[in-house]
Design an enzyme around this catalytic site. Structure first.
Site, PDB file in Angstrom:
ATOM      1  CG  ASP A 247      -1.697   1.215   1.437  1.00  0.00           C
ATOM      2  OD1 ASP A 247      -2.280   1.690   0.450  1.00  0.00           O
ATOM      3  OD2 ASP A 247      -1.727   1.727   2.572  1.00  0.00           O
TER       4      ASP A 247
ATOM      5  CG  ASP B 162      -1.994   7.466   0.556  1.00  0.00           C
ATOM      6  OD1 ASP B 162      -1.434   8.572   0.491  1.00  0.00           O
ATOM      7  OD2 ASP B 162      -2.638   6.965  -0.390  1.00  0.00           O
TER       8      ASP B 162
ATOM      9  N   GLY C 138      -5.115   3.358  -3.204  1.00  0.00           N
ATOM     10  CA  GLY C 138      -6.379   4.049  -3.382  1.00  0.00           C
ATOM     11  C   GLY C 138      -6.157   5.521  -3.671  1.00  0.00           C
TER      12      GLY C 138
ATOM     13  CG  ASP D 172      -2.383   2.042   6.554  1.00  0.00           C
ATOM     14  OD1 ASP D 172      -2.802   3.046   7.152  1.00  0.00           O
ATOM     15  OD2 ASP D 172      -2.440   1.927   5.319  1.00  0.00           O
TER      16      ASP D 172
END
Length: 400
Positions: A183, A185, A272, A339
């Protein structure tokens, strides 16, 4: 070796120096004995060397004993000898790797973890230090335990002792994980890109509240994303460059990527967030595969809309499978790191799912959790020691 085979266990302890192991075996070579087992460990310059040899009825074990005592005296080391039969039989089935990360790692934490292992009727066969900085990392080889039951018990102990504990099956599968999917961010980088962009619209606080709720799994990710992006409408496209310039990688990211690239791992990032940011990050690190959302821009302004399919919770898992196919790697040999709640499907699909400084719902669902702010500790979970990382960097210092 059968149960009636006669054995002699020789244990040497003392200051480590070159040649101790070779001298002991050179002495043993003069006798009709066979090596059944060997273990050696060095801690702060102190050597513990254990050698189990088997011998037949015609062997004068007293002469072997005397020769071993003489070499210990010559080396200025302590020696313990014990005769017996057999080698304890085969190691119990169900070998696991238990990795413990602590900063600091306290005796109470080690006692609690060892006690949980014993309570499950399991045995600690070997203990090794993998790192002493930026955290202390200890790895145990454990046999005779149910993986799921031990993982649950050690997760509870880890929470109580404020350490991180990972339980993984042993064998070749652990070494075979060859695709890392991260991921972006609050994982690859520090902070949330959409909040950085929202600062330029004076809406950072409102966007952050929606982000937090979405990452906890309280809001539908796609709906929350579209709501936040709509709040960015009218911003000049130039703010994206300003955001790129302020982004900082999580500590240890470059070390992790550099280290695993040396071992021919492939890397992917799935976000995302937005390609206008992630493409630059991927180019900087040499990432092999990327997937992210696309902000729509018209006449140099953000429209508040997205272009194309949304990378959401299901989209991240689909991207992991797509990247694995492209890399020629079975999904079982992938590692996913995330996360937030939108990472859950990806973590579940991977061979090893790691919750990195994650929300509680993610920590509970992942295979293991890392709660220290150092991304390079992921290498320890793959059995790579800090000493190996530092040695590789010293040999090839020009890698970024």
């Amino acid at each position: 070796m059968n149960a009636k085979t006669r054995t002699l266990l020789i244990t040497l302890t003392g200051r480590d120096r070159p040649g101790v192991t070779s001298r002991l075996f050179s002495i043993l070579a003069a006798f009709p004995v066979a090596v059944a087992d060997v273990e050696q460990v060095v801690i702060r310059g102190r050597l513990v060397l254990g050698v189990l040899v088997s011998y037949g009825p015609d062997t004068d074990v007293g002469r072997v004993w005397a020769a071993a005592e003489k070499i210990a005296a010559d080396l200025g080391m302590e020696i313990e000898l014990a005769t017996g039969t057999g080698n304890g039989g085969p190691r119990r089935r169900g070998r696991l790797h238990v990795t413990i990360l602590g900063n600091p790692l306290t005796p109470a934490a080690m006692a609690g973890i060892a006690g949980r292992v014993a309570a499950h009727g399991a045995n600690i066969d070997r203990i090794e230090r993998l790192a002493h900085h930026p955290v202390t990392c200890i790895e145990m080889d454990v046999s005779g335990a149910d993986p799921d039951g031990l993982r649950t018990a050690l997760a509870a102990e880890a929470a109580e002792q404020h350490v991180d504990v990972a339980v993984q099956r042993g064998g070749l599968a652990r070494r075979a994980k060859r695709l890392i999917v991260m991921d972006v961010d609050s994982t690859l980088i520090q902070g949330e890109v959409i909040e950085f962009i929202a600062e330029h619209a004076g809406l950072a606080g409102q966007v952050a509240e929606i982000t937090e709720a979405a990452m906890r799994g309280e809001l539908d990710f796609e709906g929350a994303l579209r709501e936040r992006v709509a709040m960015l409408a009218g911003l000049d496209e130039s703010v994206l460059e300003k955001v790129r310039d302020r982004i900082e990688f999580s500590p240890g990211v470059r070390t992790l990527v550099r280290t695993l690239k040396r071992l021919d791992y492939k890397f992917a990032i799935v976000s995302g967030g937005f390609t206008q940011i992630t493409d630059a990050l991927a180019a900087d690190l040499g990432i092999d595969y990327t997937a992210a959302n696309v902000l729509e821009v018209e006449d140099g302004k953000l429209t508040g809309r997205l272009v194309g399919p949304i990378i959401d919770r299901a989209g991240k898992a689909a991207a992991l499978r797509r990247f694995a196919t492209a890399a020629g790697v079975p999904v079982s040999q992938t590692v996913a790191i995330g996360d937030g709640a939108n990472d859950l499907d990806m973590l579940a699909a991977a061979g090893l799912g790691i919750a990195y400084n994650a929300k509680p719902v993610v920590r509970e669902a992942a295979d293991t959790a890392v709660n220290v702010p150092y991304m390079d500790t992921i290498a320890f979970l793959l059995g790579i020691s800090r000493e190996e990382i530092d040695a590789a960097d010293a040999e090839d210092p020009d890698l970024p």
